[in-house]
Design a protein around this motif. Structure first.
Motif, short mmCIF file in Angstrom:
data_model
loop_
_atom_site.label_atom_id
_atom_site.label_comp_id
_atom_site.label_asym_id
_atom_site.label_seq_id
_atom_site.Cartn_x
_atom_site.Cartn_y
_atom_site.Cartn_z
N MET A 95 0.83 -1.20 0.00
CA MET A 95 0.00 0.00 0.00
C MET A 95 0.87 1.25 0.00
O MET A 95 0.61 2.22 -0.74
CB MET A 95 -0.91 0.01 1.24
N GLU A 142 -8.39 2.25 -2.60
CA GLU A 142 -9.73 2.17 -2.02
C GLU A 142 -10.17 0.70 -1.94
O GLU A 142 -10.76 0.28 -0.93
CB GLU A 142 -10.70 2.97 -2.90
N VAL A 145 -8.17 -1.02 0.89
CA VAL A 145 -8.68 -0.62 2.20
C VAL A 145 -10.00 -1.32 2.51
O VAL A 145 -10.27 -1.71 3.65
CB VAL A 145 -8.82 0.92 2.29
N GLY A 149 -8.79 -2.79 5.62
CA GLY A 149 -8.88 -1.70 6.58
C GLY A 149 -10.00 -1.87 7.59
O GLY A 149 -10.99 -2.54 7.34
N TRP A 152 -8.47 2.44 9.43
CA TRP A 152 -7.24 2.93 8.84
C TRP A 152 -6.95 2.09 7.60
O TRP A 152 -7.75 1.21 7.25
CB TRP A 152 -6.09 2.88 9.84
N CYS A 153 -5.84 2.34 6.93
CA CYS A 153 -5.56 1.61 5.69
C CYS A 153 -5.53 0.10 5.91
O CYS A 153 -6.06 -0.67 5.10
CB CYS A 153 -4.23 2.07 5.10
N PHE A 154 -4.91 -0.31 7.01
CA PHE A 154 -4.80 -1.73 7.31
C PHE A 154 -5.10 -1.91 8.80
O PHE A 154 -4.33 -1.48 9.65
CB PHE A 154 -3.40 -2.25 6.99
N ASP A 162 -0.71 4.62 6.14
CA ASP A 162 -1.40 5.88 6.46
C ASP A 162 -0.43 7.06 6.44
O ASP A 162 -0.80 8.18 6.09
CB ASP A 162 -2.07 5.76 7.82
N ARG A 184 -13.64 5.59 1.55
CA ARG A 184 -12.83 4.97 2.61
C ARG A 184 -11.56 5.76 2.85
O ARG A 184 -11.13 5.92 4.01
CB ARG A 184 -12.51 3.51 2.23
N LEU A 185 -10.96 6.27 1.81
CA LEU A 185 -9.77 7.09 1.98
C LEU A 185 -10.12 8.39 2.69
O LEU A 185 -9.35 8.88 3.54
CB LEU A 185 -9.11 7.37 0.63
N ILE A 188 -10.42 7.79 6.34
CA ILE A 188 -9.10 7.74 6.98
C ILE A 188 -8.56 9.16 7.17
O ILE A 188 -7.98 9.48 8.22
CB ILE A 188 -8.14 6.89 6.15
#
Length: 210
Positions: A95, A142, A145, A149, A152-154, A162, A184-185, A188
């Motif tokens: 990522m 996206e 995630v 996610g 957060w990203c993961f 992130d 989703r981004l 975050i």
């Protein structure tokens, strides 16, 4: 630690985020890329590539933000910015690389300057160039995630991914890239906006900011 960086540089921004998440104290010294500070003899002695950031630590100079962030993770493992499972660690690194290798280098200050000076691009053309690379990269992220996610990203805590994402969203907004397709981004981004480590790293809060 002394962090040599530029307030609006995405690579400097991601490094500040990681340092802050680790709870580390560091001094900042501004390198104004617009004025050519990175090409001064004094700075080139620190970083022969003439790029930011550079991190001075106990007489050693570390360069290239991916290497700096990995060094921080290895030297200051708490709180972790990588999962413990090797496969999960690889996914977080992927990522981060999606942004650091495939998006950011194509819309940084050097590229924008070349587009304007060498190819006669106006701001609208520069914005379109940036969007051409940011949008598909964000679309892929996206999807990742959505799979990995949880706020957060993961997972449910910030990771290296992130640290890379938030500066790239900041850059996307500067280039007027439409972000509505990436909820989703954006979620975050909202979480980062409420986190003190990310808040303190924001470009507008840096000592060398305009």
């Amino acid at each position: 630690m002394i962090l040599h960086g530029y307030w609006r540089s995405g690579t400097s921004y991601r490094t500040r985020i990681a340092l802050n998440l680790k709870g580390l104290t560091y001094e900042q010294r501004g390198v104004d890329l617009r004025e050519g500070d990175q090409r001064s003899a004094a700075y080139l002695r620190l970083n022969p590539q003439g790029l930011v950031p550079s991190l001075e630590v106990d007489g050693t100079v570390l360069t290239q933000s991916p290497a700096i962030l990995e060094w921080l993770e290895e030297t200051y493992p708490t709180p972790p910015l990588l999962p413990t499972d090797p496969v999960a660690r690889a996914q977080v690194r992927a990522m981060a690389a999606l942004i650091g290798c495939d998006i950011h280098p194509l819309n940084n200050l050097r590229v924008g300057k070349a587009l304007r000076e060498d190819f006669g691009a106006d701001q609208a053309a520069v914005d379109a160039w940036a969007a051409h690379w940011i949008a598909p990269g964000f679309a892929a992220l996206e999807s990742l995630v959505a799979e990995y996610g949880n706020g957060w990203c993961f997972g449910d805590a910030p990771t290296l991914a992130d640290c890379y994402l938030i500066p790239q969203i900041y850059s996307a907004r500067r280039f007027n890239v439409a972000l509505g397709a990436f909820p989703r981004l954006l979620a975050i981004e909202a979480a980062a906006g409420a986190d003190p480590a990310f808040q303190a790293a924001h470009p507008d809060r840096q000592p060398d900011a305009d």
